[in-house]
Design an enzyme around this catalytic site. Structure first.
Site, mmCIF file in Angstrom:
data_model
loop_
_atom_site.group_PDB
_atom_site.id
_atom_site.type_symbol
_atom_site.label_atom_id
_atom_site.label_comp_id
_atom_site.label_asym_id
_atom_site.label_seq_id
_atom_site.Cartn_x
_atom_site.Cartn_y
_atom_site.Cartn_z
ATOM 1 N N THR A 144 0.668 -0.565 0.114
ATOM 2 C CA THR A 144 -0.040 -0.109 0.059
ATOM 3 C C THR A 144 0.733 1.020 0.449
ATOM 4 O OG1 THR A 144 -1.852 -1.337 1.483
ATOM 5 C CG2 THR A 144 -1.284 1.154 1.074
ATOM 6 N N HIS A 186 8.111 6.066 10.502
ATOM 7 C CA HIS A 186 8.906 6.515 10.022
ATOM 8 C C HIS A 186 10.119 5.430 10.424
ATOM 9 C CE1 HIS A 186 6.759 9.575 8.197
ATOM 10 N NE2 HIS A 186 7.494 10.483 9.404
ATOM 11 N N SER A 233 5.544 0.375 11.677
ATOM 12 C CA SER A 233 5.005 1.094 10.941
ATOM 13 C C SER A 233 5.692 2.827 10.486
ATOM 14 C CB SER A 233 4.072 1.832 12.218
ATOM 15 O OG SER A 233 4.055 3.468 12.560
ATOM 16 N N LYS A 234 5.018 2.937 9.274
ATOM 17 C CA LYS A 234 5.328 3.911 7.883
ATOM 18 C C LYS A 234 5.153 4.938 9.168
ATOM 19 C CE LYS A 234 3.926 1.500 4.410
ATOM 20 N NZ LYS A 234 3.197 1.619 2.713
ATOM 21 N N ARG A 235 4.239 5.330 9.650
ATOM 22 C CA ARG A 235 3.865 6.590 10.481
ATOM 23 C C ARG A 235 4.705 7.219 10.810
ATOM 24 N NH1 ARG A 235 -1.652 5.845 14.152
ATOM 25 N NH2 ARG A 235 -0.362 4.190 14.931
#
Length: 331
Positions: free
Chosen positions: A12, A256, A252-254
């Site tokens: 995603t 970083h 998580s991407k959030r």
């Protein structure tokens, strides 16, 4: 190349990949290439607002930097497209219509607040077990509610247990009514649900093996049921361990966490990163810089652990520019 074997990496593009995403891409690629199969890159951008195309383009650059290739999908295209989920609405609508013709769908008018009420039981993946509130609405009641609120489409599940053997986690059993419940196939805003989209795409693309994180293990029974309803054989699933930060938190991407943006700026090439991941998932006796192609003859699913993997603090905290060959060999 074996035309009968097909794997896929289906990220995603809501931000740059983190180390856990890289591990999934690496293991999916190693598995399908070792079998001489076909590799598909599918961009799961169902929520187009969160997934602008520039992120998908960056994602392709990151995958190529890692030394991972694919045969079809993404900007390369191919005979089984579209490969961007944001372009597949007509195909998902056809799948939805098949379910509707079987009499398995009903409109759901429940708000998010109602679904997440304190009394609602929660599933292992954090989702809410639907209480069936709208399941028995009459046509007249549904018509009246439609004047006030646009409904979602929910799939009615039978009193049935789904059992399968996961290639990494082993035997798994789930009761559809008790551990899944009637689930959404299209949201009230018109966006198709992940469960329906991923099944329609895997079936259309001929995917025979799915490698993904174990956080998605609990969604597999729903997908196997959908494959059956739509008339397709399900793929073989392998749910790999998640990578955790030293404090036990999921990457998580959030947040970083060890994103490819930072790693690419700090590392001369991807080989130290691939070597670290290969070591963490049991493919190397020590972290040794290596390319995916060099790792291919060494790869063995039996060595991949079942439990989540906590990244050692010395690697998580060490600046990536210090992940050089000599440093890795000394750790």
């Amino acid at each position: 190349m074996s035309k009968n074997i097909c794997g896929r990496f289906a990220p995603t593009p809501s931000g740059r990949m983190h180390l856990g995403n890289v591990l999934c891409a690496l293991l999916a690629w190693l598995s399908v290439r070792q079998q001489g199969g076909r590799m598909v890159l599918r961009i799961e951008d169902l929520d187009a607002m969160r997934c602008p195309r520039q992120y998908a383009d960056l994602l392709e650059e990151d995958i190529l930097w890692l030394g991972i290739d694919w045969d079809e999908g993404g900007s390369k295209g191919g005979p089984r497209g579209p490969y961007y989920q944001s372009e597949c609405a007509p195909l998902y609508e056809k799948a939805l219509q098949k379910l509707r013709e079987k009499g398995l769908l009903y409109p759901c008018f429940c708000s998010r607040a109602q679904l997440h009420a304190a009394s609602a039981p929660h599933l292992s993946d954090g989702q809410v077990l639907y209480n069936g509130h709208c399941r028995s609405l009459s046509a007249e009641e549904a018509a009246q509610l439609s004047k006030i609120r646009r409904p979602a489409d929910r799939l009615r599940v039978p009193d049935r247990t789904i059992t399968f053997v996961d290639g990494c986690q082993g035997p798994y059993t789930e009761s559809l009514p008790l551990e899944c419940g009637d689930f959404l196939v299209r949201r009230s805003d018109g966006v198709f649900a992940y469960q329906l989209a991923v099944v329609a795409d895997d079936a259309r693309m001929g995917v025979t093996e799915v490698v993904r994180g174990k956080d998605l293990l609990s969604s597999t029974a729903r997908q196997i049921y959908l494959f059956e309803l739509l008339g397709f054989p399900p793929p073989h699933y392998r749910h790999i361990p998640l990578l955790l930060a030293p404090d036990g938190r999921r990457l998580s991407k959030r947040d970083h966490d060890l994103s490819l943006e930072v790693l690419r700026q700090s590392l001369p090439d991807a080989r130290p990163l691939i070597g670290l991941l290969a070591f963490l998932c049991g493919q190397l006796p020590r972290p040794e810089p290596i390319s995916p192609r060099e790792l291919l003859p060494l790869f063995c699913w039996d060595n991949v652990p079942k439990e989540n993997i906590r990244i050692p603090a010395q690697w998580y905290q060490t600046p990536p520019q210090n992940w050089n060959i000599s440093a890795l060999r000394n750790r």
